[in-house]
Write a protein that holds these residues in place. Sequence first.
Motif, PDB file in Angstrom:
ATOM      1  N   PRO A  98       0.843  -1.211   0.000  1.00 39.46           N
ATOM      2  CA  PRO A  98       0.000   0.000   0.000  1.00 39.46           C
ATOM      3  C   PRO A  98       0.872   1.254   0.000  1.00 39.46           C
ATOM      4  N   LEU A  99       0.548   2.155  -0.882  1.00 38.36           N
ATOM      5  CA  LEU A  99       1.305   3.406  -0.984  1.00 38.36           C
ATOM      6  C   LEU A  99       0.603   4.478  -0.130  1.00 38.36           C
ATOM      7  N   PRO A 100       1.253   4.919   0.940  1.00 38.39           N
ATOM      8  CA  PRO A 100       0.596   5.943   1.766  1.00 38.39           C
ATOM      9  C   PRO A 100       0.472   7.258   0.998  1.00 38.39           C
ATOM     10  N   THR A 101      -0.618   7.985   1.252  1.00 39.65           N
ATOM     11  CA  THR A 101      -0.728   9.311   0.640  1.00 39.65           C
ATOM     12  C   THR A 101       0.359  10.204   1.247  1.00 39.65           C
ATOM     13  N   GLN A 102       0.566  11.303   0.621  1.00 35.21           N
ATOM     14  CA  GLN A 102       1.625  12.252   0.989  1.00 35.21           C
ATOM     15  C   GLN A 102       3.009  11.656   0.745  1.00 35.21           C
ATOM     16  N   THR A 103       3.081  10.701  -0.185  1.00 36.11           N
ATOM     17  CA  THR A 103       4.380  10.167  -0.571  1.00 36.11           C
ATOM     18  C   THR A 103       4.824  10.848  -1.860  1.00 36.11           C
ATOM     19  N   SER A 104       6.087  11.272  -1.886  1.00 35.62           N
ATOM     20  CA  SER A 104       6.664  11.725  -3.144  1.00 35.62           C
ATOM     21  C   SER A 104       7.243  10.492  -3.820  1.00 35.62           C
ATOM     22  N   ALA A 105       6.513   9.978  -4.764  1.00 36.75           N
ATOM     23  CA  ALA A 105       6.927   8.709  -5.376  1.00 36.75           C
ATOM     24  C   ALA A 105       7.788   8.953  -6.600  1.00 36.75           C
ATOM     25  N   LEU A 106       8.703   8.029  -6.815  1.00 38.45           N
ATOM     26  CA  LEU A 106       9.535   8.055  -8.018  1.00 38.45           C
ATOM     27  C   LEU A 106       9.017   6.974  -8.944  1.00 38.45           C
ATOM     28  N   ILE A 107       8.793   7.345 -10.156  1.00 31.60           N
ATOM     29  CA  ILE A 107       8.273   6.362 -11.111  1.00 31.60           C
ATOM     30  C   ILE A 107       9.272   6.219 -12.242  1.00 31.60           C
ATOM     31  N   PHE A 108       9.790   5.007 -12.376  1.00 36.48           N
ATOM     32  CA  PHE A 108      10.789   4.704 -13.393  1.00 36.48           C
ATOM     33  C   PHE A 108      10.085   3.948 -14.512  1.00 36.48           C
ATOM     34  N   THR A 109      10.043   4.541 -15.668  1.00 38.56           N
ATOM     35  CA  THR A 109       9.360   3.911 -16.799  1.00 38.56           C
ATOM     36  C   THR A 109      10.371   3.642 -17.900  1.00 38.56           C
ATOM     37  N   GLU A 110      10.303   2.474 -18.481  1.00 34.29           N
ATOM     38  CA  GLU A 110      11.237   2.223 -19.587  1.00 34.29           C
ATOM     39  C   GLU A 110      10.622   1.388 -20.696  1.00 34.29           C
ATOM     40  N   LEU A 111      11.147   1.647 -21.848  1.00 36.04           N
ATOM     41  CA  LEU A 111      10.756   0.877 -23.015  1.00 36.04           C
ATOM     42  C   LEU A 111      11.377  -0.508 -22.882  1.00 36.04           C
ATOM     43  N   ASP A 112      10.560  -1.547 -23.017  1.00 42.71           N
ATOM     44  CA  ASP A 112      11.069  -2.904 -22.895  1.00 42.71           C
ATOM     45  C   ASP A 112      11.505  -3.415 -24.267  1.00 42.71           C
ATOM     46  N   ARG A 113      10.549  -3.399 -25.199  1.00 45.38           N
ATOM     47  CA  ARG A 113      10.880  -3.848 -26.561  1.00 45.38           C
ATOM     48  C   ARG A 113       9.791  -3.365 -27.523  1.00 45.38           C
ATOM     49  N   ARG A 114      10.121  -3.423 -28.790  1.00 40.95           N
ATOM     50  CA  ARG A 114       9.147  -3.113 -29.831  1.00 40.95           C
ATOM     51  C   ARG A 114       8.928  -4.319 -30.703  1.00 40.95           C
ATOM     52  N   GLU A 115       7.662  -4.595 -31.038  1.00 44.75           N
ATOM     53  CA  GLU A 115       7.345  -5.648 -32.016  1.00 44.75           C
ATOM     54  C   GLU A 115       6.392  -5.008 -33.007  1.00 44.75           C
ATOM     55  N   GLY A 116       6.894  -4.587 -34.119  1.00 45.94           N
ATOM     56  CA  GLY A 116       6.056  -3.875 -35.092  1.00 45.94           C
ATOM     57  C   GLY A 116       5.496  -2.615 -34.463  1.00 45.94           C
ATOM     58  N   ARG A 117       4.154  -2.475 -34.540  1.00 48.12           N
ATOM     59  CA  ARG A 117       3.532  -1.288 -33.957  1.00 48.12           C
ATOM     60  C   ARG A 117       3.363  -1.400 -32.453  1.00 48.12           C
ATOM     61  N   LYS A 118       3.659  -2.613 -31.924  1.00 45.75           N
ATOM     62  CA  LYS A 118       3.465  -2.805 -30.477  1.00 45.75           C
ATOM     63  C   LYS A 118       4.699  -2.372 -29.711  1.00 45.75           C
ATOM     64  N   VAL A 119       4.471  -1.512 -28.740  1.00 44.11           N
ATOM     65  CA  VAL A 119       5.569  -1.028 -27.901  1.00 44.11           C
ATOM     66  C   VAL A 119       5.313  -1.523 -26.474  1.00 44.11           C
ATOM     67  N   PHE A 120       6.218  -2.337 -25.964  1.00 46.63           N
ATOM     68  CA  PHE A 120       6.071  -2.902 -24.625  1.00 46.63           C
ATOM     69  C   PHE A 120       6.877  -2.065 -23.641  1.00 46.63           C
ATOM     70  N   SER A 165       7.164  -0.335 -15.723  1.00 43.08           N
ATOM     71  CA  SER A 165       7.474   0.744 -14.771  1.00 43.08           C
ATOM     72  C   SER A 165       7.448   0.258 -13.334  1.00 43.08           C
ATOM     73  N   ARG A 166       8.116   1.016 -12.473  1.00 42.46           N
ATOM     74  CA  ARG A 166       8.166   0.733 -11.032  1.00 42.46           C
ATOM     75  C   ARG A 166       7.848   2.018 -10.285  1.00 42.46           C
ATOM     76  N   VAL A 167       7.075   1.861  -9.219  1.00 40.09           N
ATOM     77  CA  VAL A 167       6.794   2.999  -8.338  1.00 40.09           C
ATOM     78  C   VAL A 167       7.526   2.746  -7.025  1.00 40.09           C
ATOM     79  N   GLU A 168       8.435   3.633  -6.695  1.00 42.20           N
ATOM     80  CA  GLU A 168       9.253   3.457  -5.480  1.00 42.20           C
ATOM     81  C   GLU A 168       9.222   4.731  -4.645  1.00 42.20           C
ATOM     82  N   ASP A 169       9.717   4.614  -3.417  1.00 48.47           N
ATOM     83  CA  ASP A 169       9.990   5.834  -2.663  1.00 48.47           C
ATOM     84  C   ASP A 169      11.490   6.092  -2.721  1.00 48.47           C
TER      85      ASP A 169
END
Length: 314
Positions: free
Chosen positions: A131-153, A156-160
């Motif tokens: 559970p993520l407590p409110t009033q948290t400054s969260a860091l969200i790391f998002t990354e491209l995993d792979r591409r397959e044609g028009r599909k982009v995978f 992401s991770r949500v951390e403190d």
Amino acid sequence: MSEVSNAVETQNGNSKEILAIPSKFDTIQKDASYQNISTDVLVDSNVFDVTKHYIHSLADINGKYEQFFVYGDGAKTRTVSLVHFGENLCGHLGIVHGGCISTVCDELFGWTMVTGHVGFTAYLNVNFRKPLPTQTSALIFTELDRREGRKVFMKSRVEDDEGNLFTEATAFEKAFGEDGVINVEKHFIHSLRNIGGKYETFVVYGHNDKQSTTSFVYFGNSLCGHEGIVHGGCISTVCDELFGWTMIMDKAGFTANLNVNFRKPLKASTLAVITTELEKIEGRKVYLKSKVQDTEGNTYTEATSLFILPRPSQ
Ligand SMILES: CCCCCCCCCCCC(=O)SCCNC(=O)CCNC(=O)[C@H](O)C(C)(C)COP(=O)(O)OP(=O)(O)OC[C@H]1O[C@@H](n2cnc3c(N)ncnc32)[C@H](O)[C@@H]1OP(=O)(O)O
């Protein structure tokens, strides 16, 4: 947290509050391979209207998304973001609504795409690890995993700032029922109902079997991602919420997993008919499914969810 000099001012009620920037985010700010894209992406786009955008139109509302900073790397394959989840984004009191976290993940998948291409979310899978407590400054790391044609995978991770993992998502609910556990004023969905242009209709009918619901939701024109199209995170939020309502008729639990398939873009002007159904219970695991349709029966979104019941001792 780093020193107050690495801080930002945020609006809280009528007063301004200083929030320290997490040290990891401070590092990103100084890393030349990252650029702050927090304002450019939407402002420079003719596809999005900030005043009607689900996240951005919530940013000026006290206690909601109090900070929303996005840094994109030069290779356009990842973003690191700082999102301060304010006190008015709850499901269970004091805990950030799963739909709200899903919204942010979906949004940031979009930003990571936007640094290269613009796309629609077809599939969103979110695992709520803690559970993520409110009033948290969260860091969200998002990354491209792979591409397959028009599909982009993407993933992401949500951390403190200490590196505690709260949520993991890929693109493509403890006991309650006690008084005070849900506070409508701080509840993500309910607190949005008084705001003009948001959830203009939100009516839920629970079946007597206590295993299914049928709801009518008119999203209105201010809950968009792409202009005129309801934000995928907003649909995910409503699905998570209605899974919660289905559960609450008989049981209590937390969302562990939310899996959303966006079959067709849902126009903001559509009256959505949303059905939820409890599919099966295996021990503490409760499986639910949902469909978002229009009044003609056309399907726009299908979602499944796993809720975990409290341990017997809880
Ligand atoms: C009018 C007002 C109405 C108001 C109505 C209000 C409705 C509000 C609705 C909002 C709902 C939310 O958003 S809730 C907020 C978002 N969710 C959260 O914050 C939850 C964060 N996560 C957690 O707290 C935890 O991970 C739990 C509670 C989900 C599970 O922890 P736990 O109790 O320790 O259980 P654990 O042993 O880990 O797992 C039990 C079993 O489930 C499996 N399991 C656990 N997580 C997962 C997963 N993501 N995907 C697959 N399987 C999983 C495990 O393998 C295990 O299987 P096996 O080995 O037994 O086979």
